[in-house]
Design a protein around this motif. Structure first.
Motif, PDB file in Angstrom:
ATOM      1  N   ALA A  39       3.441   0.867  11.941  1.00  0.00           N
ATOM      2  CA  ALA A  39       4.190  -0.339  12.307  1.00  0.00           C
ATOM      3  C   ALA A  39       3.386  -1.348  13.121  1.00  0.00           C
ATOM      4  O   ALA A  39       3.561  -2.565  12.930  1.00  0.00           O
ATOM      5  CB  ALA A  39       5.461   0.048  13.061  1.00  0.00           C
ATOM      6  N   PRO A  40       2.512  -0.929  14.061  1.00  0.00           N
ATOM      7  CA  PRO A  40       1.762  -1.934  14.830  1.00  0.00           C
ATOM      8  C   PRO A  40       0.953  -2.887  13.963  1.00  0.00           C
ATOM      9  O   PRO A  40       0.777  -4.061  14.319  1.00  0.00           O
ATOM     10  CB  PRO A  40       0.840  -1.077  15.711  1.00  0.00           C
ATOM     11  N   PHE A  41       0.481  -2.419  12.815  1.00  0.00           N
ATOM     12  CA  PHE A  41      -0.323  -3.270  11.946  1.00  0.00           C
ATOM     13  C   PHE A  41       0.544  -4.271  11.190  1.00  0.00           C
ATOM     14  O   PHE A  41       0.107  -5.371  10.868  1.00  0.00           O
ATOM     15  CB  PHE A  41      -1.157  -2.413  10.998  1.00  0.00           C
ATOM     16  N   PHE A  42       1.788  -3.891  10.917  1.00  0.00           N
ATOM     17  CA  PHE A  42       2.690  -4.843  10.284  1.00  0.00           C
ATOM     18  C   PHE A  42       3.099  -5.936  11.265  1.00  0.00           C
ATOM     19  O   PHE A  42       3.278  -7.089  10.871  1.00  0.00           O
ATOM     20  CB  PHE A  42       3.926  -4.112   9.733  1.00  0.00           C
ATOM     21  N   VAL A  43       3.240  -5.592  12.538  1.00  0.00           N
ATOM     22  CA  VAL A  43       3.520  -6.620  13.542  1.00  0.00           C
ATOM     23  C   VAL A  43       2.413  -7.668  13.512  1.00  0.00           C
ATOM     24  O   VAL A  43       2.680  -8.880  13.502  1.00  0.00           O
ATOM     25  CB  VAL A  43       3.648  -5.992  14.950  1.00  0.00           C
ATOM     26  N   ILE A 158      -3.503   3.452   6.257  1.00  0.00           N
ATOM     27  CA  ILE A 158      -4.194   2.402   7.003  1.00  0.00           C
ATOM     28  C   ILE A 158      -5.414   1.912   6.231  1.00  0.00           C
ATOM     29  O   ILE A 158      -5.674   0.706   6.131  1.00  0.00           O
ATOM     30  CB  ILE A 158      -4.623   2.911   8.388  1.00  0.00           C
ATOM     31  N   TRP A 159      -6.191   2.844   5.677  1.00  0.00           N
ATOM     32  CA  TRP A 159      -7.355   2.447   4.873  1.00  0.00           C
ATOM     33  C   TRP A 159      -6.924   1.639   3.644  1.00  0.00           C
ATOM     34  O   TRP A 159      -7.558   0.648   3.284  1.00  0.00           O
ATOM     35  CB  TRP A 159      -8.166   3.674   4.463  1.00  0.00           C
ATOM     36  N   VAL A 160      -5.853   2.072   3.006  1.00  0.00           N
ATOM     37  CA  VAL A 160      -5.344   1.340   1.836  1.00  0.00           C
ATOM     38  C   VAL A 160      -4.897  -0.060   2.245  1.00  0.00           C
ATOM     39  O   VAL A 160      -5.226  -1.050   1.583  1.00  0.00           O
ATOM     40  CB  VAL A 160      -4.177   2.122   1.181  1.00  0.00           C
ATOM     41  N   LEU A 161      -4.134  -0.143   3.361  1.00  0.00           N
ATOM     42  CA  LEU A 161      -3.647  -1.442   3.827  1.00  0.00           C
ATOM     43  C   LEU A 161      -4.815  -2.372   4.151  1.00  0.00           C
ATOM     44  O   LEU A 161      -4.799  -3.553   3.773  1.00  0.00           O
ATOM     45  CB  LEU A 161      -2.753  -1.238   5.053  1.00  0.00           C
ATOM     46  N   ALA A 163      -7.861  -2.237   2.983  1.00  0.00           N
ATOM     47  CA  ALA A 163      -8.564  -2.604   1.746  1.00  0.00           C
ATOM     48  C   ALA A 163      -7.805  -3.696   0.999  1.00  0.00           C
ATOM     49  O   ALA A 163      -8.403  -4.653   0.481  1.00  0.00           O
ATOM     50  CB  ALA A 163      -8.733  -1.371   0.866  1.00  0.00           C
ATOM     51  N   ILE A 164      -6.482  -3.570   0.929  1.00  0.00           N
ATOM     52  CA  ILE A 164      -5.673  -4.589   0.257  1.00  0.00           C
ATOM     53  C   ILE A 164      -5.748  -5.908   1.010  1.00  0.00           C
ATOM     54  O   ILE A 164      -5.856  -6.981   0.409  1.00  0.00           O
ATOM     55  CB  ILE A 164      -4.204  -4.116   0.132  1.00  0.00           C
ATOM     56  N   ARG A 165      -5.720  -5.840   2.349  1.00  0.00           N
ATOM     57  CA  ARG A 165      -5.821  -7.062   3.158  1.00  0.00           C
ATOM     58  C   ARG A 165      -7.153  -7.763   2.918  1.00  0.00           C
ATOM     59  O   ARG A 165      -7.200  -8.998   2.825  1.00  0.00           O
ATOM     60  CB  ARG A 165      -5.655  -6.716   4.634  1.00  0.00           C
ATOM     61  N   THR A 166      -8.211  -6.984   2.806  1.00  0.00           N
ATOM     62  CA  THR A 166      -9.541  -7.558   2.602  1.00  0.00           C
ATOM     63  C   THR A 166      -9.697  -8.153   1.205  1.00  0.00           C
ATOM     64  O   THR A 166     -10.250  -9.251   1.034  1.00  0.00           O
ATOM     65  CB  THR A 166     -10.623  -6.485   2.834  1.00  0.00           C
ATOM     66  N   ASP A 167      -9.204  -7.420   0.179  1.00  0.00           N
ATOM     67  CA  ASP A 167      -9.432  -7.831  -1.216  1.00  0.00           C
ATOM     68  C   ASP A 167      -8.376  -8.786  -1.762  1.00  0.00           C
ATOM     69  O   ASP A 167      -8.677  -9.608  -2.634  1.00  0.00           O
ATOM     70  CB  ASP A 167      -9.481  -6.594  -2.113  1.00  0.00           C
ATOM     71  N   SER A 176       2.232  -2.917   0.714  1.00  0.00           N
ATOM     72  CA  SER A 176       1.558  -1.645   0.431  1.00  0.00           C
ATOM     73  C   SER A 176       2.454  -0.428   0.620  1.00  0.00           C
ATOM     74  O   SER A 176       2.217   0.621   0.028  1.00  0.00           O
ATOM     75  CB  SER A 176       0.304  -1.510   1.311  1.00  0.00           C
ATOM     76  N   GLY A 177       3.507  -0.552   1.416  1.00  0.00           N
ATOM     77  CA  GLY A 177       4.403   0.589   1.626  1.00  0.00           C
ATOM     78  C   GLY A 177       5.091   1.043   0.360  1.00  0.00           C
ATOM     79  O   GLY A 177       5.505   2.211   0.256  1.00  0.00           O
ATOM     80  N   ALA A 178       5.221   0.149  -0.625  1.00  0.00           N
ATOM     81  CA  ALA A 178       5.886   0.505  -1.882  1.00  0.00           C
ATOM     82  C   ALA A 178       5.154   1.630  -2.616  1.00  0.00           C
ATOM     83  O   ALA A 178       5.778   2.418  -3.336  1.00  0.00           O
ATOM     84  CB  ALA A 178       5.993  -0.724  -2.783  1.00  0.00           C
ATOM     85  N   LEU A 179       3.842   1.712  -2.441  1.00  0.00           N
ATOM     86  CA  LEU A 179       3.066   2.762  -3.126  1.00  0.00           C
ATOM     87  C   LEU A 179       3.546   4.150  -2.719  1.00  0.00           C
ATOM     88  O   LEU A 179       3.738   5.027  -3.568  1.00  0.00           O
ATOM     89  CB  LEU A 179       1.579   2.603  -2.782  1.00  0.00           C
TER      90      LEU A 179
END
Length: 399
Positions: A39-43, A158-161, A163-167, A176-179
């Motif tokens: 959750a802190p990263f979604f904030v 977190i790594w997936v999130l 990576a998606i944020r970067t790409d 990304s939570g849907a995965l």
């Protein structure tokens, strides 16, 4: 009901293949708590994507968990009446759709609405899976394993999130939570068809004085769980931002959180390995002491190494506290009334925690959040310790 009968009850209601049922429930539970763990990263993403204030982003988490409260309350009433497989699948499906839709939110109001629905569905899934784990012979171990697996998957998330944020950008990473919830929907269909709530009438165990004592301790455990969870959630939503205030880079914080999740597995394994050996008060005292240490480390962490240490300790004791307090409730609840309410309490705390933190931030620096957070955790420990010291000697030794 004697101690042997109680153990038999705790191991019943899991279908013809209880080990398989518990394994699926552990995975479902782990998948359902990923979004709480990160959750802190979604904030931070809400702030960076919609350009809202940190206080407003904190309230999005409150709204998310407010939806979760409704989901937990609905689960409380539906679980004795409907198949848990059906409830789990429907909850996971709705949660998948809502989390995917989060990536499309282009306004604060729409974001709040979508996150309310997401919170509702995710916590309904968590409630059902937690009640399944509570039926294990030693609930401390079942909860501990589910929480440990949740930490491991959170590290991957977190790594997936990141990576998606970067790409693909910030908006895409919000979905990304849907995965993870899509996987949960598939697994839910593997639960037994006959898995459902107990049908014992209220008061069926009231004639036994020992059960009356247990029931009261179950209530006390539920209150203590609320107090501890509030403490844990007051500071947790702002752990990323305090790192940024200390001069750490966003990508470094993401890696630190993922590494901290992995290192915290050792702490999460303690309930799984030891159960309540030596009494839960001992383990709850250890948990509270290290919780305070972790909070102190957070707002003094100016290096990545110290930040990783803080995250590792914090996540370890966060999950240890949840495992032991939830087990106090589960082992003292022969009618499963309080067990079904565990996630009403947890999500209420997850909603109140960020709200309290956000209110504190109005007019005060972020460090004040980490100074106030330990107060209710200490209260939870004192409450359970005081009450168990006054109980009859024939209560379970694990207390």
């Amino acid at each position: 009901m004697n101690r042997i009968a109680k153990v038999e009850w705790m191991d019943s209601g899991l279908g013809v293949r209880p080990v398989k049922t518990l394994a699926i429930a552990c995975i479902l539970y782990a998948l359902s708590i990923i979004l709480i763990n990160i959750a802190p990263f979604f904030v931070g993403l809400y702030v960076d994507t919609l350009h809202i204030s940190l206080s407003e982003a904190g309230f999005v988490q409150t709204i998310d968990q407010a939806g979760g409260i409704i989901g937990a309350v609905l689960g409380f009433f539906l679980m004795p009446r409907l198949s848990w497989r059906t409830l789990s699948f429907c909850a996971a499906f709705v949660a998948t759709m809502a989390n995917a839709a989060t990536a499309l939110a282009d306004s604060y109001v729409l974001l709040c609405l979508i996150r309310f629905v997401a919170g509702f569905a995710v916590v309904l899934l968590t409630t059902v899976s937690a009640c399944t784990l509570a039926r294990a012979r030693v609930p401390d171990r079942a909860f501990g394993f589910g929480l440990m697996l949740g930490m491991l998957l959170s590290a991957v998330a977190i790594w997936v999130l990141d990576a998606i944020r970067t790409d693909f950008g910030y908006s895409a990473s919000l979905g990304s939570g849907a995965l993870w919830l899509c996987i949960a929907a598939g697994l839910a269909l593997m639960l037994p068809r006959d898995l459902r709530g107990r049908t014992d009438k209220a008061g069926a165990f009231s004639a036994d004085p020992e059960q009356a004592n247990m029931r009261v301790l179950g209530k006390v455990g539920l209150i203590a769980l609320l107090l501890f969870s509030i403490s844990a959630n007051v500071g947790f939503s702002f752990t990323e931002r305090v790192g940024l205030d200390n001069g750490l880079a966003p990508s470094a914080i993401a890696r630190s959180f993922a590494i901290g999740c992995i290192f915290s597995l050792a702490g999460c394994l303690l309930p799984t390995i030891f159960g309540a050996a030596g009494g839960r008060i001992k383990w709850l005292s250890i948990t509270t002491a290290f919780f305070i240490i972790a909070l102190w480390l957070f707002y003094t962490a100016t290096t990545i190494t110290l930040y990783i240490v803080a995250f590792s300790i914090y996540l370890s004791v966060f999950n240890m506290g949840l495992a032991y307090y939830m087990s106090v409730v589960a082992e003292n609840d022969p009618e499963e009334h309080y067990t079904r309410a565990i996630y009403i309490v947890n999500v209420t705390a997850q909603s109140l925690g960020p709200a309290i933190g956000a209110l504190i931030l109005i007019g005060y620096p972020i460090t004040i959040v980490f100074l106030i957070a330990p107060i209710t955790a200490i209260g939870a420990l004192l409450l359970v310790a005081f009450y168990t010291s006054r109980q009859p000697r024939n209560l379970p030794a694990s207390l």
